[in-house]
Scaffold this active site. Structure first.
Site, short mmCIF file in Angstrom:
data_model
loop_
_atom_site.label_atom_id
_atom_site.label_comp_id
_atom_site.label_asym_id
_atom_site.label_seq_id
_atom_site.Cartn_x
_atom_site.Cartn_y
_atom_site.Cartn_z
N CYS A 42 0.81 -1.22 0.00
CA CYS A 42 0.00 0.00 0.00
C CYS A 42 0.85 1.27 0.00
CB CYS A 42 -0.94 0.00 1.21
SG CYS A 42 -2.11 -1.39 1.20
N PRO A 275 -7.56 -30.96 3.37
CA PRO A 275 -7.40 -30.53 4.76
C PRO A 275 -5.96 -30.25 5.17
CG PRO A 275 -8.61 -32.62 4.63
CD PRO A 275 -8.17 -32.28 3.25
N ILE A 277 -3.91 -28.54 3.36
CA ILE A 277 -3.50 -27.30 2.68
C ILE A 277 -4.46 -26.18 3.06
CG2 ILE A 277 -3.03 -26.18 0.48
CD1 ILE A 277 -2.56 -28.93 -0.73
#
Length: 544
Positions: A42, A275, A277
């Protein structure tokens, strides 16, 4: 436990450091294909503009810090090419040497982020045409400006586009801003962007809405940008910022589920369809707050929180991501525009019932020097007053009010709660009746039936007599076409002049005198509506 994290910046770096704080014994490996593992996305436009002078300030956490302080095996310039879910290994390419190797994992977190959308425009790959995603992009753009570029075309008037425009103008660059939509900052409702658009034009920005770049061409020492409208703009620099898409190549190749817009599907614990990952940040599809519908909102705040939550779950803590509310703010030239929750466009698409009101109070007490106007749009459920969304524009106090309203949505508060909410007051900071309270007063009055309102875009569909209740002097300076001027102070004496068989719509400058007029007329038996936010809102909705 061996935890492998693909990608740094917000989500990945937050996950890695959180994992170490929860476990001193875990083996943590982080892969980042770029040279910088955690940097302030940002802040990039502000380095181009010279507001941030020191490039080092953009580096949130250097690789060596993560190695020394947190014991993380950070491998930069290392790109994960594929995932073997059955064997629980990733294949990695060392971009320096070209060597490829495999790395095993017990749990894997994907923090691959999002990439700028690159539309199929002829000339998009010319040297002077850029996107802004990382420090390398920033360095290239800044170098062109430092060399003396005096003209720029920014394609896309989203958050990054507006911030780049401001910083280029700050550097003395003449900017043409091209946006396909009929408004800047498309995530906001159109009328709320009007003050921002007018400010850009006042600063010399050539704003071209409803137009698009169709080709980029090299012309000796400069570029030509051909627009759909037929206009050709000569420029030294082009920045294309029309949005981002999730970096999902790894996930899709590995057979993980994705949504219609490409976001990796995750549950409330940030687990993918495998599950072992997890996925976090701009690459994922989450749910919106408060309705829980699938959404994709690329913001740094949610990415950071998701990284922490994913790791908490991996290490056995009970967590549930609430959803992304879309609280965001953009600033330029001393003004700010912020939003939280749902906007009218998203509510219309979802078919959700809602009511909107506008208020235009000062950011602090009017008798204290320097007070400036805020414009607030509040969206709420017409049945129970639950706050659904808000947008605020102004030059001071915007961040304060949007943050209060964001918490109100998180807490499931209603407009009746906004009436009662207690906020800090001193004349230089606010008012005894804060702007948030004022929005609550108006909205609560609508839900209770104390006042009925109409919005500017509803006027044409209503066969009503328009009554401008401002002073004759204000009326003479401009009004809504077809309106009759009856100042509120003489309204009781003019009741006999008003039709009782026709709906009336009253308005003043910002809505307060219109409310008083509405109460008078309602109690005398008239069918009357107050134009929410008055003539000020009308001018925002119809700036021409």
């Amino acid at each position: 436990m061996k935890l492998v994290i693909v990608g740094g910046v917000a989500g990945g770096a937050s996950a890695a450091t959180r994992a170490r704080r929860l476990s001193e014994t875990a083996e943590i490996v982080m892969f980042e294909r770029g040279p910088d593992v955690s940097f302030a996305n940002c802040g990039l436009p502000y380095y181009i503009g010279g507001i941030i002078a020191d490039r080092e300030k953009l580096l949130v956490a250097k690789p060596q810090l993560l190695r020394d302080r947190f014991g993380i095996d950070v491998r930069t310039l290392s790109e994960v090419r594929s995932i073997d879910r059955e064997r629980k290994v990733v294949r990695v390419e060392d971009l320096d040497s070209g060597r490829t190797y495999e790395e095993s994992y017990d749990r894997l977190i994907l923090a691959t982020g999002a990439a700028p959308i690159r539309p199929p425009i002829p000339g998009l790959d010319l040297p002077g045409v850029h996107t802004l995603r990382n420090l390398a992009d920033t360095d290239r753009i800044k170098e062109i400006v430092d060399r003396g570029a005096r003209r720029a075309v920014v394609v896309g008037a989203g958050f990054i586009g507006i911030e780049v425009v401001e910083n280029l103008v700050h550097r003395g660059v003449a900017v043409t801003l091209v946006e396909l939509s009929d408004q800047i900052l498309p995530p906001f409702d159109r009328e709320m962007t009007t003050p921002f658009e007018q400010l850009l034009r006042a600063k010399g920005v050539d704003v071209r809405l409803g137009d698009a770049a169709e080709a980029f061409e090299q012309e000796s020492d400069h570029l030509k940008v051909k627009l759909r409208s037929g206009i050709v703009v000569e420029t030294d620099l082009v920045l294309v910022g029309i949005g981002v898409r999730p970096e999902n190549i790894l996930a899709t190749a590995a057979g993980l589920e994705t949504g219609p817009r490409g976001g990796i599907r995750v549950d409330r614990a940030m687990r993918t369809s495998d599950p072992a990952i997890s996925a976090v940040g701009d690459a994922v599809e989450t749910v919106d707050f408060p309705f829980g519908a699938p959404t994709q909102i690329p913001l740094a705040g949610p990415a950071n929180r998701q990284g922490r939550l994913a790791v908490d779950h991996i290490f056995g803590r009970e967590v549930a991501y609430r959803g992304t509310q879309g609280t965001a703010i953009v600033g330029a030239f001393g003004a700010a525009l912020a939003a939280t929750g749902m906007n009218a466009k998203s509510l219309d698409r979802a078919g959700r019932p809602y009511q909107a009101i506008y208020v235009h109070p000062n950011d602090h007490a009017g008798y204290y020097p320097g007070a400036s106007r805020l414009s607030i749009k509040l969206l709420f459920d017409p049945a129970d007053g639950k706050v659904l969304g808000a947008q605020v524009v102004g030059s001071a106090g915007v961040d304060n009010r949007i943050n209060v309203l964001a918490i109100a949505i998180q807490a499931g508060m209603t407009v009746f709660d906004l009436e009662q909410v207690e906020l800090a007051y001193a004349p230089q900071f606010g008012s005894a009746k804060d702007a948030v309270n004022m929005a609550g007063f108006v909205a609560a009055g609508v839900v209770r039936g104390d006042s009925r309102v109409v919005l500017p875009d509803q006027l044409e569909a209503i066969d009503a007599m328009l009554i401008d209740v401002r002073s004759p002097a204000e009326f003479a300076r401009g009004t809504i076409p077809g309106a009759t001027n009856i100042p509120v102070d003489v309204l009781r004496n003019r009741l006999g002049d008003l039709p009782r068989d026709r709906r009336l719509v009253v308005f003043c400058q910002v809505g307060q005198r219109g409310y008083v007029a509405t109460r008078i007329l309602m109690q005398h038996g008239f069918d009357v509506r107050n134009l929410s936010g008055g003539f000020t809102t009308y001018q925002m909705a119809r700036p021409t």
